[in-house]
Write an enzyme that holds these catalytic residues in place. Structure first.
Site, PDB file in Angstrom:
ATOM      1  N   ASP A 165      -1.605 -41.536  12.638  1.00 52.40           N
ATOM      2  CA  ASP A 165      -0.753 -42.610  13.139  1.00 52.40           C
ATOM      3  C   ASP A 165      -0.393 -43.528  11.974  1.00 52.40           C
ATOM      4  O   ASP A 165      -1.283 -44.084  11.325  1.00 52.40           O
ATOM      5  CB  ASP A 165      -1.526 -43.357  14.234  1.00 52.40           C
ATOM      6  CG  ASP A 165      -0.957 -44.716  14.597  1.00 52.40           C
ATOM      7  OD1 ASP A 165       0.205 -45.006  14.252  1.00 52.40           O
ATOM      8  OD2 ASP A 165      -1.686 -45.494  15.249  1.00 52.40           O
ATOM      9  N   SER A 166       0.895 -43.666  11.659  1.00 47.95           N
ATOM     10  CA  SER A 166       1.393 -44.577  10.632  1.00 47.95           C
ATOM     11  C   SER A 166       0.822 -44.194   9.257  1.00 47.95           C
ATOM     12  O   SER A 166       1.123 -43.128   8.736  1.00 47.95           O
ATOM     13  CB  SER A 166       1.077 -46.029  11.008  1.00 47.95           C
ATOM     14  OG  SER A 166       1.799 -46.930  10.208  1.00 47.95           O
ATOM     15  N   ALA A 167      -0.044 -45.022   8.665  1.00 52.83           N
ATOM     16  CA  ALA A 167      -0.657 -44.636   7.395  1.00 52.83           C
ATOM     17  C   ALA A 167      -1.426 -43.328   7.545  1.00 52.83           C
ATOM     18  O   ALA A 167      -1.455 -42.496   6.638  1.00 52.83           O
ATOM     19  CB  ALA A 167      -1.583 -45.739   6.895  1.00 52.83           C
ATOM     20  N   GLY A 169      -0.482 -40.952   9.461  1.00 49.91           N
ATOM     21  CA  GLY A 169       0.538 -39.923   9.427  1.00 49.91           C
ATOM     22  C   GLY A 169       0.938 -39.570   8.007  1.00 49.91           C
ATOM     23  O   GLY A 169       1.222 -38.401   7.696  1.00 49.91           O
TER      24      GLY A 169
END
Length: 327
Positions: A165-167, A169
């Site tokens: 998720d986000s970082a 990802g």
């Protein structure tokens, strides 16, 4: 105070109330998470913590459904790497734990949620290296003559997926590139695919969604700018290869053989244009890419409201992706 005395340090950066950086370089972290929500632990998912990198004091949290049908069936393994701009977040934050409960329950999977070293104390590539160390830990479990039975009794090491998720990802993307298709160096562990949830990419030139996105967005430009400033190696720019997959100094991904990748983003996420460009470029290079955009939704919608209609829809998409790419 005399004219020759040194003034006390003052705050120069702050991230979501849990990270404060001072003028003398000191860093203060709060023990309280930025997401003050209750943990929904109803006993349907079992979990425990395991240290995977003693040298850096890093642990991961394992989850598995309490009941299995049939009881002898092995379950796919899903890594879930938390976000936080490489600067904040933890496997122990309640929003992360609640989402991992849902992933384990809905996907009928073993979920592995690792921590990683955070910036600015540990700038990139530390987080990427720690993500790699976490998957190598799973390989060690698969090869061990005395594995952790809590895990080994249920884990299908031939059906492993890496999500972030986000970082997280971003970390998942860099692992996909490093490990390559079929993850040959991890045998007997076999990674079957990657799930990139609003991956945190950047660049020196602002995208349209970054420049024109709402200032009151959950992940606004000011916070994006701060995260990158604190996490990029000193002296580097946002075109660093770990930040911008298509930067001027980034190796081309056209010839890299990759496992299937599911790429997800909210239509109102300031990262949307970068994420869409990422999926489009890889798809044009004939990589196995599935791109899903949730119209009107912002960054992290699936953990902010994990039981919403759109979060439920995303869970079904992830479930289908795992089923299609399992052995």
């Amino acid at each position: 105070m005399s004219s020759g005395s040194t003034p006390p340090p003052y705050e120069v950066d702050e991230c979501r109330g849990v990270l404060r950086v001072y003028s003398d370089g000191s860093v203060v972290r709060s023990s309280k998470p930025s997401f003050d929500v209750p943990v929904h632990d109803d006993g349907s998912v079992l979990w425990k913590d395991v240290e995977f990198d003693p040298a850096h004091g890093l642990s991961l949290r394992l989850y598995k459904p309490a009941a299995r049908s049939p009881a002898s069936a092995k379950l796919p393994v899903l890594f879930y790497i938390h976000g936080g701009g490489f600067c904040i977040g933890s496997r122990g934050w309640p929003n992360c734990q609640n989402y991992c409960f849902r992933l384990a329950s809905e996907l009928r999977a073993v979920v592995v949620s690792p921590d990683y070293r955070l910036a600015p104390e540990n700038r990139l590539p530390a987080a990427i290296e720690d993500g790699f160390a976490a998957v190598k830990w799973l390989q060690a479990q698969a090869e061990s003559e005395e594995p952790d039975e809590w895990l080994s009794r249920v884990a299908d090491y031939g059906n492993v997926f890496v999500s972030g998720d986000s970082a997280g990802g971003n970390i998942a993307h860099n692992l996909a590139v490093r490990l390559g298709a079929r993850s040959p160096e991890l045998g007997p562990v076999r990674i079957r695919g990657y799930v990139l949830l609003a991956p945190f990419f950047g660049g020196t030139v602002r995208s349209k969604s970054e420049a024109e996105g709402p200032k009151d967005a959950f992940l606004n430009w000011e916070l994006i700018d701060r995260f990158w400033r604190l996490s990029i190696p000193i002296g580097e720019t946002r075109d660093h290869p770990l930040v911008n997959p298509f930067g001027p100094s980034s190796p081309s991904l056209e010839g890299v053989d990759l496992d299937p990748i599911l790429v997800v983003v909210g239509g109102s996420d300031l990262l949307k244009d970068r994420v869409e460009e990422y999926a489009t470029r890889l798809k044009n290079w004939r990589k196995k890419i599935e791109y899903v955009e949730f119209e009107g939704l912002q960054h992290g919608f699936f953990t902010i409201d994990p039981n919403s209609k759109h979060s439920n829809e995303l869970m079904l998409i992830i479930k289908r992706f795992l089923a299609q790419n399992s052995s």
